[in-house]
Design a protein around this motif. Structure first.
Motif, PDB file in Angstrom:
ATOM      1  N   PHE A 177       6.622 -25.285  41.513  1.00  0.00           N
ATOM      2  CA  PHE A 177       5.318 -25.049  40.892  1.00  0.00           C
ATOM      3  C   PHE A 177       4.291 -24.678  41.956  1.00  0.00           C
ATOM      4  O   PHE A 177       4.358 -25.153  43.100  1.00  0.00           O
ATOM      5  CB  PHE A 177       4.842 -26.294  40.151  1.00  0.00           C
ATOM      6  N   PRO A 178       3.310 -23.829  41.601  1.00  0.00           N
ATOM      7  CA  PRO A 178       2.279 -23.464  42.584  1.00  0.00           C
ATOM      8  C   PRO A 178       1.365 -24.648  42.916  1.00  0.00           C
ATOM      9  O   PRO A 178       1.315 -25.646  42.202  1.00  0.00           O
ATOM     10  CB  PRO A 178       1.502 -22.357  41.859  1.00  0.00           C
ATOM     11  N   GLU A 179       0.636 -24.502  44.027  1.00  0.00           N
ATOM     12  CA  GLU A 179      -0.233 -25.582  44.513  1.00  0.00           C
ATOM     13  C   GLU A 179      -1.387 -25.882  43.541  1.00  0.00           C
ATOM     14  O   GLU A 179      -1.913 -27.004  43.517  1.00  0.00           O
ATOM     15  CB  GLU A 179      -0.795 -25.218  45.886  1.00  0.00           C
ATOM     16  N   THR A 180      -1.784 -24.885  42.754  1.00  0.00           N
ATOM     17  CA  THR A 180      -2.891 -25.126  41.802  1.00  0.00           C
ATOM     18  C   THR A 180      -2.524 -26.211  40.800  1.00  0.00           C
ATOM     19  O   THR A 180      -3.382 -26.998  40.371  1.00  0.00           O
ATOM     20  CB  THR A 180      -3.232 -23.833  41.050  1.00  0.00           C
ATOM     21  N   ASN A 181      -1.230 -26.265  40.422  1.00  0.00           N
ATOM     22  CA  ASN A 181      -0.813 -27.314  39.489  1.00  0.00           C
ATOM     23  C   ASN A 181      -0.916 -28.700  40.128  1.00  0.00           C
ATOM     24  O   ASN A 181      -1.242 -29.686  39.463  1.00  0.00           O
ATOM     25  CB  ASN A 181       0.633 -27.069  39.033  1.00  0.00           C
ATOM     26  N   ILE A 182      -0.622 -28.751  41.440  1.00  0.00           N
ATOM     27  CA  ILE A 182      -0.712 -30.027  42.143  1.00  0.00           C
ATOM     28  C   ILE A 182      -2.194 -30.458  42.227  1.00  0.00           C
ATOM     29  O   ILE A 182      -2.518 -31.648  42.065  1.00  0.00           O
ATOM     30  CB  ILE A 182      -0.083 -29.912  43.541  1.00  0.00           C
ATOM     31  N   VAL A 183      -3.071 -29.460  42.482  1.00  0.00           N
ATOM     32  CA  VAL A 183      -4.508 -29.758  42.523  1.00  0.00           C
ATOM     33  C   VAL A 183      -4.968 -30.330  41.178  1.00  0.00           C
ATOM     34  O   VAL A 183      -5.730 -31.309  41.110  1.00  0.00           O
ATOM     35  CB  VAL A 183      -5.315 -28.498  42.886  1.00  0.00           C
ATOM     36  N   ILE A 184      -4.481 -29.750  40.074  1.00  0.00           N
ATOM     37  CA  ILE A 184      -4.860 -30.221  38.746  1.00  0.00           C
ATOM     38  C   ILE A 184      -4.378 -31.659  38.524  1.00  0.00           C
ATOM     39  O   ILE A 184      -5.043 -32.481  37.899  1.00  0.00           O
ATOM     40  CB  ILE A 184      -4.289 -29.277  37.672  1.00  0.00           C
ATOM     41  N   VAL A 185      -3.172 -31.967  39.060  1.00  0.00           N
ATOM     42  CA  VAL A 185      -2.664 -33.340  38.945  1.00  0.00           C
ATOM     43  C   VAL A 185      -3.627 -34.316  39.615  1.00  0.00           C
ATOM     44  O   VAL A 185      -3.931 -35.391  39.067  1.00  0.00           O
ATOM     45  CB  VAL A 185      -1.252 -33.444  39.558  1.00  0.00           C
TER      46      VAL A 185
END
Length: 509
Positions: A38-46
């Motif tokens: 998954f891209p880093e933006t998804n991790i940021v959203i987490v």
């Protein structure tokens, strides 16, 4: 909240521990996402979601900001090159960190503010419900004791404490016992100690409550006096916050309104009962007086005829004379009663006109001497005749009542005098009747003008009257816009009665 029963230090430690667990959980989810591609933006959203959930669960904006910064640092540590380091090689990540931190802080702050607003709204709703329920219950209350019982239950349920109420009587004095709900849920009466001390402290209170050894006492102020005090146990009262104090004051105000309503209602009932009793008494007195006038007139006329037909040396003369004098006394009493009932009912209309004072005084003295044979009266009037606006018949009745009163309380050889003078500066005429009796005791003196009040005087005759003469004099003089004073003589033994009547502008100086 989970930590609402913890101490402040434990709350902070629990919040930090919970924050660490949330950030750690977000990091684990982020690592899983990264391995799944998954891209880093998804991790940021987490991480943003973690901060949002954490801010929803805990109280305080500051702790949310700390969580936001810690989430940004965790993202930098685990997911940017170099890994497991807080260093930043790619300058583009700086912008990502700033945006992430600002977004987290804004999200956390807004969540905390929404949560605080929700809490305030809930508290206001609970406060409104409590006051609404209390007001409804107080509306149906019919007695002060019932109000106290309702309020004690409401306070105990709302603040989870054994609240109490001490009521005051209409004189502003604490009652002998106060109502309190015990741990079993029953209301009990407990004796009051040091009532005078409680009253003194509440009357001299300069704060919203008084702190005692066992309670905090909040006064219940009515429109005219203190109605009672609300008592909250010391330990619970010290823990009350601003919101609870505000609710307590609102409940006290509702209690004061209900108690005032009961007091006013009771006062109206008493006044109505007194008015009914006064009307019945006036009707009875008037009826009796009218029924007595006719036979008394016949007795007086017949006895007077018999006196003229009987020699003074005849033994029957004294008996007839006593009958005649007693009939005259009863006739005077009846006239006073009729005069009193007319005054009370407002049916006595003044017919004021200028009257020569010397003639009014002379007529009163002449009528008095016909009743009190063998008595002498000293009269002092100004050499220059003057007139005063008055109802001649009523003022003559006042003088006659005062002379009769002096006659009853003095021996036959004691001095009685009438003096008339003018105070030109105040433009009033003064009438003074003095006797040489024993005067009036200091206990009786303040009450001599009260209706049906008869003081004890060893020199008075058995026919001392019903206590109407002076009260009638007072009513007549006040109807003439004058004043009357009664006091013991300072120059000698006896009583001195002085009344004043206003003069007209035409009086010659």
């Amino acid at each position: 909240m989970i930590y609402k029963y913890l101490t402040d230090k434990r709350k902070i430690g629990f919040k930090l521990l919970l924050m660490s667990l949330f950030i750690l959980l977000a990091s684990v989810v982020g690592i899983v996402f990264k391995k799944m591609g998954f891209p880093e933006t998804n991790i940021v959203i987490v991480y943003l979601l973690t901060v949002l959930v954490y801010a929803r669960l805990v109280d305080g904006i500051a702790i949310g900001i700390v969580a936001s910064i810690l989430a940004t640092l965790a993202f930098n540590y685990f997911f940017t090159v170099p890994y497991l380091s807080l260093s930043v090689l790619d300058s583009s990540y700086v912008i990502t960190f700033v945006i992430m931190t600002v977004t987290s802080i804004i999200t956390s702050t807004m969540t905390s503010l929404v949560k605080k607003s929700e809490l305030i709204a809930r508290e206001k709703e609970a406060e409104s419900n409590t006051l609404f329920k209390l007001t409804n219950q107080l509306t149906d209350a019919y007695d002060i004791e019932v109000i106290a019982s309702i309020v004690v239950d409401a306070l105990t349920d709302r603040f989870s404490t054994n609240a109490a109420i001490l009521c005051f009587d209409e004189d502003g004095t604490p009652e002998n016992a106060y109502v309190q709900r015990n741990k079993a849920g029953d209301q009990v009466c407990r004796n009051v100690k040091e009532k005078k001390e409680i009253k003194r402290k509440i009357e001299n209170l300069h704060e919203s409550y008084y702190e005692g050894d066992e309670f905090h006492d909040w006064p219940i102020y009515g429109r005219e006096s203190i109605l009672g005090i609300v008592r909250i146990p010391l330990e619970e009262a010290q823990k009350m916050d601003e919101i609870q104090n505000r609710l307590l004051h609102s409940m006290i105000e509702s209690t004061a309104l209900a108690m005032d309503r009961i007091r006013v209602s009771n006062q109206r009932i008493r006044e109505r009962e007194e008015a009914i009793q006064e009307r019945y008494r006036g009707t009875l007195l008037r009826s009796i007086s009218h029924d007595l006038r006719t036979p008394l007139a016949g007795i007086m006329g017949t006895s007077e005829m018999l006196l003229d037909m009987t020699e003074a040396i005849d033994q029957r003369y004294i008996l007839i004379d006593n009958i005649y004098n007693d009939a005259k006394w009863l006739h005077a009493l009846v006239e006073n009663i009729l005069c009193l009932t007319r005054l009370q009912e407002g049916k006595l209309v003044l017919k004021k006109q200028l009257e020569v004072v010397e003639e009014i005084v002379g007529s009163a003295v002449e009528r008095f001497l016909l009743r009190a044979k063998g008595r002498e009266v000293i009269v002092e009037v100004p050499e220059e005749a003057f007139s005063v606006p008055m109802d001649a018949k009523l003022i003559e009745q006042v003088l006659l009542n005062l002379l009769d009163n002096a006659h009853k309380f003095t021996s036959i050889d004691s001095e009685i005098s009438i003096a008339v003078g003018i105070l030109k500066t105040s433009r009033i005429a003064l009438f003074t009747v003095k006797d040489s009796g024993s005067g009036i005791s200091t206990l009786d003196l303040p009450h001599v003008l009260d209706q049906f009040y008869t003081g004890k005087n060893e020199n008075s005759s058995s026919k001392s009257g019903m206590g109407l003469g002076l009260s009638i004099c007072d009513a007549i003089i006040r109807a003439h816009d004058g004043t009357i004073t009664i006091e013991n003589r300072k120059d000698s033994n006896g009583l001195e009665v002085t009344f004043s009547l206003p003069l007209e502008e035409q009086i010659n100086d």
